[in-house]
Design a protein around this motif. Structure first.
Motif, PDB file in Angstrom:
ATOM      1  N   LEU A  76       0.799  -1.225   0.000  1.00  0.00           N
ATOM      2  CA  LEU A  76       0.000   0.000   0.000  1.00  0.00           C
ATOM      3  C   LEU A  76       0.833   1.278   0.000  1.00  0.00           C
ATOM      4  CD1 LEU A  76      -2.359  -1.922   0.501  1.00  0.00           C
ATOM      5  CD2 LEU A  76      -3.282  -0.261   2.120  1.00  0.00           C
ATOM      6  N   TYR A  77       2.039   1.208   0.584  1.00  0.00           N
ATOM      7  CA  TYR A  77       2.850   2.418   0.751  1.00  0.00           C
ATOM      8  C   TYR A  77       3.764   2.715  -0.441  1.00  0.00           C
ATOM      9  CZ  TYR A  77       5.624  -1.570   2.428  1.00  0.00           C
ATOM     10  OH  TYR A  77       6.206  -2.791   2.547  1.00  0.00           O
ATOM     11  N   CYS A  78       3.876   1.790  -1.372  1.00  0.00           N
ATOM     12  CA  CYS A  78       4.983   1.856  -2.327  1.00  0.00           C
ATOM     13  C   CYS A  78       4.607   2.461  -3.681  1.00  0.00           C
ATOM     14  CB  CYS A  78       5.540   0.456  -2.527  1.00  0.00           C
ATOM     15  SG  CYS A  78       6.939   0.429  -3.663  1.00  0.00           S
ATOM     16  N   LEU A 166      16.054  -8.380   2.866  1.00  0.00           N
ATOM     17  CA  LEU A 166      14.616  -8.619   2.730  1.00  0.00           C
ATOM     18  C   LEU A 166      13.974  -8.046   3.979  1.00  0.00           C
ATOM     19  CD1 LEU A 166      12.233 -10.071   1.225  1.00  0.00           C
ATOM     20  CD2 LEU A 166      12.635 -11.984   2.772  1.00  0.00           C
ATOM     21  N   LYS A 167      13.388  -6.863   3.836  1.00  0.00           N
ATOM     22  CA  LYS A 167      12.869  -6.214   5.042  1.00  0.00           C
ATOM     23  C   LYS A 167      11.561  -6.855   5.492  1.00  0.00           C
ATOM     24  CE  LYS A 167      14.546  -1.514   4.313  1.00  0.00           C
ATOM     25  NZ  LYS A 167      14.038  -0.132   4.462  1.00  0.00           N
ATOM     26  N   ILE A 168      11.409  -6.932   6.805  1.00  0.00           N
ATOM     27  CA  ILE A 168      10.161  -7.442   7.382  1.00  0.00           C
ATOM     28  C   ILE A 168       9.100  -6.328   7.328  1.00  0.00           C
ATOM     29  CG2 ILE A 168      10.669  -6.817   9.810  1.00  0.00           C
ATOM     30  CD1 ILE A 168       9.284 -10.211   8.868  1.00  0.00           C
ATOM     31  N   GLU A 169       9.554  -5.087   7.290  1.00  0.00           N
ATOM     32  CA  GLU A 169       8.728  -3.856   7.247  1.00  0.00           C
ATOM     33  C   GLU A 169       7.995  -3.587   8.559  1.00  0.00           C
ATOM     34  OE1 GLU A 169       9.761  -2.424   4.726  1.00  0.00           O
ATOM     35  OE2 GLU A 169       9.807  -3.729   2.982  1.00  0.00           O
ATOM     36  N   THR A 170       7.297  -4.586   9.093  1.00  0.00           N
ATOM     37  CA  THR A 170       6.714  -4.498  10.444  1.00  0.00           C
ATOM     38  C   THR A 170       6.468  -5.923  10.928  1.00  0.00           C
ATOM     39  OG1 THR A 170       4.850  -3.798  11.819  1.00  0.00           O
ATOM     40  CG2 THR A 170       4.355  -4.262   9.518  1.00  0.00           C
ATOM     41  N   GLY A 236      13.870   3.101   8.270  1.00  0.00           N
ATOM     42  CA  GLY A 236      13.614   4.375   7.590  1.00  0.00           C
ATOM     43  C   GLY A 236      12.196   4.838   7.814  1.00  0.00           C
ATOM     44  N   PRO A 237      11.963   6.158   7.689  1.00  0.00           N
ATOM     45  CA  PRO A 237      10.609   6.677   7.877  1.00  0.00           C
ATOM     46  C   PRO A 237       9.722   6.391   6.663  1.00  0.00           C
ATOM     47  CG  PRO A 237      12.063   8.446   7.201  1.00  0.00           C
ATOM     48  CD  PRO A 237      12.923   7.217   7.336  1.00  0.00           C
ATOM     49  N   PHE A 238       8.437   6.217   6.917  1.00  0.00           N
ATOM     50  CA  PHE A 238       7.469   6.160   5.820  1.00  0.00           C
ATOM     51  C   PHE A 238       7.414   7.536   5.155  1.00  0.00           C
ATOM     52  CE2 PHE A 238       3.183   7.604   4.702  1.00  0.00           C
ATOM     53  CZ  PHE A 238       2.984   6.815   3.575  1.00  0.00           C
ATOM     54  N   ILE A 239       7.389   7.534   3.816  1.00  0.00           N
ATOM     55  CA  ILE A 239       7.204   8.784   3.074  1.00  0.00           C
ATOM     56  C   ILE A 239       6.059   8.546   2.088  1.00  0.00           C
ATOM     57  CG2 ILE A 239       8.267  10.473   1.511  1.00  0.00           C
ATOM     58  CD1 ILE A 239      10.974   9.688   2.595  1.00  0.00           C
ATOM     59  N   PRO A 240       5.039   9.413   2.104  1.00  0.00           N
ATOM     60  CA  PRO A 240       3.920   9.165   1.198  1.00  0.00           C
ATOM     61  C   PRO A 240       4.372   9.155  -0.263  1.00  0.00           C
ATOM     62  CG  PRO A 240       3.529  11.113   2.591  1.00  0.00           C
ATOM     63  CD  PRO A 240       4.884  10.602   2.929  1.00  0.00           C
ATOM     64  N   LYS A 312      10.538   5.433  -8.117  1.00  0.00           N
ATOM     65  CA  LYS A 312      10.098   6.305  -7.023  1.00  0.00           C
ATOM     66  C   LYS A 312       9.269   5.501  -6.040  1.00  0.00           C
ATOM     67  CE  LYS A 312       9.911  10.860  -9.087  1.00  0.00           C
ATOM     68  NZ  LYS A 312       9.136  11.186 -10.287  1.00  0.00           N
ATOM     69  N   ILE A 313       9.938   4.781  -5.138  1.00  0.00           N
ATOM     70  CA  ILE A 313       9.169   4.043  -4.136  1.00  0.00           C
ATOM     71  C   ILE A 313       8.428   5.021  -3.222  1.00  0.00           C
ATOM     72  CG2 ILE A 313      10.325   1.806  -4.133  1.00  0.00           C
ATOM     73  CD1 ILE A 313      12.226   2.738  -2.102  1.00  0.00           C
ATOM     74  N   TYR A 314       8.981   6.238  -3.087  1.00  0.00           N
ATOM     75  CA  TYR A 314       8.254   7.310  -2.418  1.00  0.00           C
ATOM     76  C   TYR A 314       8.581   8.611  -3.149  1.00  0.00           C
ATOM     77  CZ  TYR A 314      12.795   7.305  -0.030  1.00  0.00           C
ATOM     78  OH  TYR A 314      14.132   7.271   0.247  1.00  0.00           O
TER      79      TYR A 314
HETATM   80  N1  5AD Z   1       8.249   5.109   2.376  1.00  0.00           N
HETATM   81  C1  5AD Z   1       9.356   4.596   2.951  1.00  0.00           C
HETATM   82  N2  5AD Z   1       9.922   3.439   2.567  1.00  0.00           N
HETATM   83  C2  5AD Z   1       9.350   2.764   1.569  1.00  0.00           C
HETATM   84  N3  5AD Z   1       9.676   1.604   0.969  1.00  0.00           N
HETATM   85  C3  5AD Z   1       8.793   1.361  -0.004  1.00  0.00           C
HETATM   86  N4  5AD Z   1       7.870   2.351  -0.052  1.00  0.00           N
HETATM   87  C4  5AD Z   1       8.198   3.236   0.920  1.00  0.00           C
HETATM   88  C5  5AD Z   1       7.632   4.451   1.369  1.00  0.00           C
HETATM   89  N5  5AD Z   1       6.562   4.986   0.802  1.00  0.00           N
HETATM   90  C6  5AD Z   1      10.834   0.813   1.360  1.00  0.00           C
HETATM   91  C7  5AD Z   1      10.446  -0.558   1.890  1.00  0.00           C
HETATM   92  C8  5AD Z   1      11.106  -1.519   0.942  1.00  0.00           C
HETATM   93  C9  5AD Z   1      12.184  -0.692   0.308  1.00  0.00           C
HETATM   94  C10 5AD Z   1      12.593  -1.148  -1.039  1.00  0.00           C
HETATM   95  O1  5AD Z   1      11.639   0.594   0.237  1.00  0.00           O
HETATM   96  O2  5AD Z   1      10.988  -0.709   3.193  1.00  0.00           O
HETATM   97  O3  5AD Z   1      11.659  -2.626   1.603  1.00  0.00           O
END
Ligand code: 5AD
Ligand code: SF4
Length: 339
Positions: A76-78, A166-170, A236-240, A312-314
């Motif tokens: 959902l975040y990517c 391979l991130k677990i993410e949460t 790392g922080p979530f970025i929309p 652009k993952i974010y």
């Molecule tokens: N904000 C921050 N990190 C993100 N990732 C993917 N989308 C986002 C986002 N919106 C990170 C995930 C993934 C890595 C490739 O990028 O943690 O493992």
């Protein structure tokens, strides 16, 4: 009679317990993550000290190549999730190898090969790529291509790949399920366990600021990294990201991210902890703060310009240049490792 001045606060008690590796609980980890003001400064200083003890002044540079932005998953975040209508690309083996040469020429000893989960990159193709890189450029390879079968992971290891991210993410299973429509937490954990069994230097990590995530969830993530013996932990922080279901969700806190890095350093003393690009994207000097709080790795982007804008993952993702990284390392009073 108790003397108030010498009584430790909850924060100090938890810090001492964790620093000494004495019996501590998730509550102690949670307390450190909630530190404010002077306490947070004490946390950063303690983490910097452990970093110094384990790694002296060394900071490691890695070169990342984002070699395909095709992805079958829909996190959902990517920003490169499958539902997003973006221009897709796959670099050729020659293009990738040329970028690996650039990394080597910059005095960097490790390449991170990252892609979306892209089945076109079959085991045969990945093996051809690994062989091409190993034959033409002597460099350590970190693969970051997502969930695959144990057999595939074994093949890559045999072909000479040393590390895997391979991130677990949460580790919160409800949040994990909401964020990853195609994935299941137990399978992600299984993949990480395989990677460890196969002798990879094992990398994981988490995103700070996912919907409904609390400090306690991050504490559980860090304890999981410890229990799995993770060698590399990217926090790392979530970025929309534009055009994703979370595009309007607020970004993760950089303060909480830096505290999580510091706590990870106290608990996973020998781990490689990157000062992430996401942190620098949200806050100028974010990477500097992370280095001062226990981080010891910076990743530089070597994806060719023509492709970079499509990975652009974010949104507004920064590309960290070598000169900038060296300046940050110097500002932190640290030194770059040439490997
Ligand atoms: N904000 C921050 N990190 C993100 N990732 C993917 N989308 C986002 C986002 N919106 C990170 C995930 C993934 C890595 C490739 O990028 O943690 O493992
Ligand atoms: Fe694909 Fe990774 Fe993005 Fe998920 S985070 S959509 S697996 S590239």
């Amino acid at each position: 009679m108790g003397c108030l001045n010498t009584r430790f606060s909850n924060f100090q008690e938890s810090l001492i317990k964790i620093q000494n590796g004495r019996e501590y609980t998730i509550e102690d980890v949670d307390t450190l993550l909630k530190a404010e003001g002077e306490d947070s400064e004490a946390l950063f200083a303690a983490a910097f000290k452990i970093r110094e003890q384990e790694f002296a002044k060394k900071v490691y540079l890695r070169g990342i190549i984002e070699f395909s932005n095709y992805c079958t998953k829909n996190c959902l975040y990517c920003g490169i999730r499958s539902a997003n209508n973006i221009q897709r690309y796959r670099m050729t083996i020659d293009e990738i190898t040329a970028a690996v040469h650039e990394i080597k020429d910059a005095g960097i000893g490790t390449v991170v090969l990252q892609s979306g989960e892209d089945p076109w990159w079959s085991p045969e193709r990945i093996i051809t790529l690994i062989k091409s890189i190993k034959e033409q450029v002597g460099i350590t390879i970190t693969l970051s291509i997502g969930e695959r079968s144990r057999e595939e992971y074994a093949l890559y290891r045999k072909a000479g790949v040393e590390r895997f991210l391979l991130k677990i993410e949460t580790t919160n299973k409800d949040i994990f399920a909401k964020m990853h429509p195609h994935d299941c937490l137990s399978q992600r954990i299984k993949c990480s366990t395989w990677l460890k069994e196969l002798g990879y230097m094992n990398g994981s990590g988490c995103i700070i600021g996912l919907p409904e995530q609390r400090a306690r969830d991050l504490a559980a993530d860090i304890l999981w990294f410890r229990d799995m013996g993770m060698d590399m932990i990217g926090i790392g922080p979530f970025i929309p990201a534009q055009n994703t279901p979370l595009e309007k969700h607020p970004p993760g806190s950089t303060f909480m991210t830096i505290k999580a890095v510091a706590v990870a350093r106290l608990i996973c003393k020998k781990a490689f902890l990157p000062a992430t690009t996401a942190l620098e994207t949200l806050e100028d000097c974010g990477q500097l703060k992370a280095l001062k709080a226990g981080a010891n790795v910076i990743m530089l982007n070597f994806t060719p310009q023509i492709y970079k804008s499509n990975y652009k993952i974010y949104s507004n993702k920064k590309a960290i240049k070598l000169e900038k990284a060296l300046e940050t390392i110097e500002q932190a009073g640290l030194t770059r490792v040439i490997d």
